[in-house]
Design a protein around this motif. Sequence first.
Motif, short mmCIF file in Angstrom:
data_model
loop_
_atom_site.label_atom_id
_atom_site.label_comp_id
_atom_site.label_asym_id
_atom_site.label_seq_id
_atom_site.Cartn_x
_atom_site.Cartn_y
_atom_site.Cartn_z
N SER A 46 0.84 -1.18 0.00
CA SER A 46 0.00 0.00 0.00
C SER A 46 0.88 1.23 0.00
O SER A 46 2.01 1.20 0.46
CB SER A 46 -0.93 0.01 1.22
OG SER A 46 -0.18 0.04 2.41
N ALA A 47 0.35 2.29 -0.57
CA ALA A 47 1.06 3.56 -0.64
C ALA A 47 0.25 4.61 0.11
O ALA A 47 -0.95 4.43 0.34
CB ALA A 47 1.26 3.97 -2.10
N LYS A 52 -2.60 -1.35 -9.54
CA LYS A 52 -3.96 -1.22 -9.03
C LYS A 52 -4.21 -2.10 -7.80
O LYS A 52 -5.22 -1.92 -7.12
CB LYS A 52 -4.97 -1.59 -10.12
CG LYS A 52 -5.00 -0.58 -11.27
CD LYS A 52 -6.02 -0.98 -12.33
CE LYS A 52 -6.08 0.05 -13.45
NZ LYS A 52 -7.04 -0.33 -14.51
N PRO A 67 -4.78 2.63 -5.50
CA PRO A 67 -4.40 4.04 -5.34
C PRO A 67 -5.59 4.96 -5.57
O PRO A 67 -6.49 4.67 -6.36
CB PRO A 67 -3.33 4.22 -6.42
CG PRO A 67 -3.66 3.19 -7.45
CD PRO A 67 -4.22 2.01 -6.71
N ARG A 68 -5.57 6.09 -4.87
CA ARG A 68 -6.63 7.07 -5.03
C ARG A 68 -6.54 7.76 -6.39
O ARG A 68 -7.55 8.12 -6.98
CB ARG A 68 -6.54 8.11 -3.92
CG ARG A 68 -6.78 7.56 -2.53
CD ARG A 68 -8.18 7.01 -2.40
NE ARG A 68 -8.48 6.63 -1.04
CZ ARG A 68 -9.00 7.46 -0.14
NH1 ARG A 68 -9.27 8.70 -0.45
NH2 ARG A 68 -9.26 7.04 1.09
N LYS A 83 -0.20 10.86 -5.51
CA LYS A 83 -0.78 10.83 -6.85
C LYS A 83 0.13 10.01 -7.76
O LYS A 83 1.26 10.41 -8.02
CB LYS A 83 -0.95 12.24 -7.40
CG LYS A 83 -1.90 13.11 -6.59
CD LYS A 83 -2.00 14.50 -7.17
CE LYS A 83 -2.94 15.37 -6.34
NZ LYS A 83 -3.04 16.75 -6.88
N GLN A 84 -0.38 8.89 -8.24
CA GLN A 84 0.41 7.98 -9.05
C GLN A 84 -0.02 8.06 -10.51
O GLN A 84 -1.20 8.27 -10.82
CB GLN A 84 0.29 6.54 -8.55
CG GLN A 84 0.74 6.34 -7.11
CD GLN A 84 0.72 4.89 -6.70
OE1 GLN A 84 1.30 4.04 -7.36
NE2 GLN A 84 0.06 4.59 -5.61
N LEU A 99 -4.63 7.32 -10.09
CA LEU A 99 -3.79 6.59 -11.02
C LEU A 99 -4.17 7.02 -12.42
O LEU A 99 -5.22 6.64 -12.93
CB LEU A 99 -3.95 5.08 -10.85
CG LEU A 99 -3.06 4.21 -11.75
CD1 LEU A 99 -1.58 4.47 -11.46
CD2 LEU A 99 -3.37 2.72 -11.56
#
Length: 751
Positions: A378-379, A585, A589-590, A384-385, A592
């Motif tokens: 988890s990040a 995924k 991520p919020r 923002k990826q 991507l």
Amino acid sequence: MADDGMLLNFEIPADAFAAPLTKFKGGSWKDRLTARKAAEYGRKKASERKPQAQDVTQASVPESHQNARPAKRARTGDASVTNYPGDFVSSLFTFNPMSKEPREPPPTEDVNVEPSNAPLADDETAKFTTLGLSPTLAGHLLKKLDIKAPTAIQRKAVEQLCKDDTDAFIQAQTGSGKTLAYLLPVVERIATISRRMKDTGQDFNRHSGLFAIILAPTRELSKQISTVLDSLLSCYHWIVTGTVQGGEKKKSEKARLRKGLNILVATPGRLADHLNNTETLDVSMVRWLVLDEGDRLMELGFEQDLQKIISVLNLRSRKRQETTIPGLPDRRTTVLCSATIKSNVEQLQSMSLKNPISIVVDASENVGESAAEENNFSAPAQLKQSYAIVPAKQRLVTLTAVLKQTFKRKGSVMKCIVFISCADSVDFHFEILTRSGRRDATEGDSDKSGDHNTNTKPSKHLKKPGSIPQGNTISEIRTQGQASFSGKDNTVQVFRLHGSLQQATRTSTLKAYTQCEEPAILVCTDVASRGLDLPNVDLVIEYDPAFSKDDHLHRIGRTARAGRDGRAMIFLQPGCEEGYVDVLKEARPRNLTRHDADELLKKGFGNNKGSEESDNGWEVRATDWQLGVERWAIDNPKHLEQARRAYQSHVRAYATHVAAERHIFNMQELHLGHLAKAFALRDKPGSINVAGLRPGKDSGSKSKHSRLQKSGKGRTEKDDDLPAETDATEARRKMKTMSRAMGGASEFNLG
């Protein structure tokens, strides 16, 4: 005379009065034959052109079509470069593979995303004084270090480790403050012992004993832990700390240990060596052992060293049961820290911990969501990826475009980290980005190789601009330079870091990058991916994807730390590499988003003056920049060797991805010819052979212990930035096969 019906054809060939054919002299007969056929092919194509096509002028073209994409220019070669046999100048925008996945609509940006690794709200229940810390230490955190409240993992760990002497396993996201989570209890407990000794009339000093040992996998991380520890101990000046690590002189370390320490920060290999050879190192009173970045400790092959250290601590603590130190616990507390849970971490846990307490922070404690099924990948929520689908030929020019756009506006981005797979490639890209002494070719100036200036001045804001030692690297020996795309009003510094540099160079380069007050770029291998807390890092670019998804997690964890915002971008090639998006995924991520190469090139090489210029101007400038880089490489034998060595090492490193991801990073799908252009090469892939070790690489003069301090399938401490392998035997076999096919180098130059 009678007509006999015979008709003679006296038609003259169209090229009868043309210039005589050029005679090719010199070289081998194959070279002359190739040149003659190329000339014949050119004349044939010229004769097939329609006459009216040559008379078309810009004035005769309708105004609505004047901005259309111009016809492709004939490949006439470069007058400033000697084209050698086998050189092939391909276009950036032809024969590129297309993306297999359809472009998804960009997600709606959630502006109200709450950081998942930020300090807790400043209330009575979230203060350090409520966790068991003394007013002295809590006040020092607030007044001197400006730390007002703990993070979620710090609240749990400090409270647990201050009151109990049980082993613990700490797991939390990157950037959540795990270092303070185990340092604060250790400092508080030792400070309590010192107060009790003073109350009983005893003196507490550096000779009182060694009470805590903190092990870190890399030298950079151990140095950082020591720095944080020194800042904490400024309110307890009588508690003495020190470090022992690889790359330093053992004689000075032995003198330091002989004087006495209360807390020791070390790397496992060097500590195991001192336990064998330094008689003055007394570990009988060690009551706190911390294993930071446990997964990396196991990946780097420190398993036997850790077993030895733990067994020595157990044996010597039994021999000294009686002690006159009040408040000293009867048993040792071992703390294991890791951001991920893997099989090797579980193995280390069973080897070092006894009935441990798991200290884990769920996502629901910070962002109000249900806890993830597995918290091992988890990040931070606020990170923002994005991923960029870039063909192999356009990788180098797209990276430059991204960096140009990133640092376009002064003050928008302060620090950026570019992760690259191997040391040779880091050296090559550092030299590319710091080709100074001229303005960028995209600004309209000619990119002449003779203008190359290697005496780049360091940042004027650094305390000691010339204090960075010079390491053993190829080409001009530098670890800092000014970016070639820098403007007069917005200078960007570029640093490089990898495990093959001398330790003094690595330490000073990292310090210079941290203290640099100008916008800066750090081009590095995975040596900087674990545990380092580098300030003001706004962007992380994975130019080469990580060798495992856990390494990817640690890389992007260098930004968006302690609740701050951050961005991360990864470069992927069209085709099978797009399957890595599913891996991204998995962390849910919020943000991507996807970028295409054309989109990034337009932004980086687009016209800054508005819409007056044609839409295809960015293609011309991108092509000119690429050709300039190729001329730079060809004109200098050192640069050409460096480019070839970087290409060779990159291909070898590509084969070392973990087995679970090799269907994504498939060697069979890698276009070696297109990839060569990303390294400014015009050679055919089969002719790119650079045998032997990189200049400056240890060729075997050191002792076996310092060169091959390995355990089983592990690696030496010096190779702490090598890629991780799940099945090392299979990877080693493939790499040896490729080594024989590409020149027979005895090392893979990944460090």
